[in-house]
Design a protein around this motif. Structure first.
Motif, short mmCIF file in Angstrom:
data_model
loop_
_atom_site.label_atom_id
_atom_site.label_comp_id
_atom_site.label_asym_id
_atom_site.label_seq_id
_atom_site.Cartn_x
_atom_site.Cartn_y
_atom_site.Cartn_z
N ARG A 100 35.44 37.54 -10.02
CA ARG A 100 34.23 37.20 -10.72
C ARG A 100 33.23 38.20 -11.01
O ARG A 100 32.09 37.87 -11.49
N GLU A 184 27.38 40.02 -1.67
CA GLU A 184 27.66 38.61 -2.07
C GLU A 184 26.58 38.02 -2.57
O GLU A 184 26.86 36.73 -3.05
N CYS A 189 29.11 34.94 -4.56
CA CYS A 189 30.35 34.64 -4.31
C CYS A 189 30.93 35.44 -3.11
O CYS A 189 30.09 36.25 -2.76
N SER A 190 32.06 35.35 -2.55
CA SER A 190 32.47 36.01 -1.51
C SER A 190 33.17 37.36 -2.12
O SER A 190 33.59 37.46 -3.17
N ASP A 193 36.22 37.77 -4.06
CA ASP A 193 36.10 37.46 -5.34
C ASP A 193 35.77 38.44 -6.22
O ASP A 193 35.79 38.43 -7.63
#
Length: 268
Positions: A100, A184, A189-190, A193
């Protein structure tokens, strides 16, 4: 027209390798020699550059990380992918794999040491990265954005104004120490990703693997402006990494990319 590197770092049969990169001659040296004006890009915060450089020469967190990794889990220092520079990465394929966003180290990964400008040979690849990850590119550096050396964020702001589409993460801890909470939070997101790209095994790669990123190691762009001590440390890092590979250690598997060969270009 700029020539691509004469040969990929990675074996043609596999397109990517989980083994140590071949130490080919840096292709940037042919087109942009050490004496050129590009290699001598104007450093940011010249008056304050010496404490920053000194701090990068001696990184207590880095030393502690090496000791801990050597004693328990050497694979944390091994990147998922090793390439000459970012021109060998297939950004569209990374996007298709489910990543991402992309987090770059700055000095000697995107720019000359302590310079704000993108290294000219990387322009096309960086444009492709922006197209694949619009609004999802950040810099996480041990110089710009690190509160110890850039307390008012002026260097970070200079990079954001100079390299279009980049956000510089402001943070407290020097890599490889620290969690990925600021990153993050920015990407929402983590870290698993995200892709982390850097030129140092014992800072960028260890930090990335500890926090779950896909880690990509690139060769340094230029030694102009980089200290003698840092160059020696690089050689020591490479020696240790090669030793660990020879002992049979391999990188940690990443859940989004079981086969690293798919994201490396055979002919950039």
């Amino acid at each position: 027209m700029l020539r691509p590197p004469p040969a990929p770092l990675l074996p043609p049969a596999s397109r990517a390798s989980l083994l140590p990169p071949h130490k080919a001659a840096n292709p940037n040296a042919e087109t942009t020699p050490a004496t050129s004006t590009t290699a001598r890009a104007t450093p940011m915060g010249v008056a304050a550059s010496w404490p920053r450089a000194l701090g990068q020469r001696f990184n207590p967190g880095g030393v502690a990380a090496v000791v801990a990794v050597a004693a328990s889990e050497p694979r944390l220092a091994l990147p998922h992918v090793s390439v000459q520079d970012i021109r060998w990465l297939d950004w569209a394929e990374l996007r298709r794999a489910g990543f991402r966003g992309v987090v770059f180290d700055k000095d000697n990964t995107l720019t000359a040491p302590y310079a704000p400008e993108l290294w000219p040979l990387l322009t096309t690849s960086f444009d492709q990265c922006r197209a694949a990850f619009p609004g999802a590119i950040a810099v996480y550096s041990n110089s710009a954005g690190l509160k110890q050396y850039d307390p008012d964020g002026s260097d970070a702001s200079t990079i954001e104004a100079t390299i279009d589409g980049v956000h510089v993460i402001r943070h407290d801890a020097k890599k490889p120490a620290g969690a990925a909470k600021e990153i993050e939070s920015y990407f929402d997101c983590s870290a698993s990703d995200l892709v982390l790209v850097g030129d140092r095994y014992f800072t960028d790669v260890i930090y990335g693997n500890r926090n779950g990123f896909l880690t990509v190691f690139t060769e340094p762009l230029s030694f102009v402006g980089e200290s003698y001590i840092v160059r020696k440390v690089r050689k020591l890092e490479a020696y240790i990494i090669n030793y660990w590979y020879k002992k049979g250690h391999r990188p940690i598997k990443h859940p989004l990319l079981p086969d690293a060969r798919t994201i490396v270009k055979f002919d950039p």
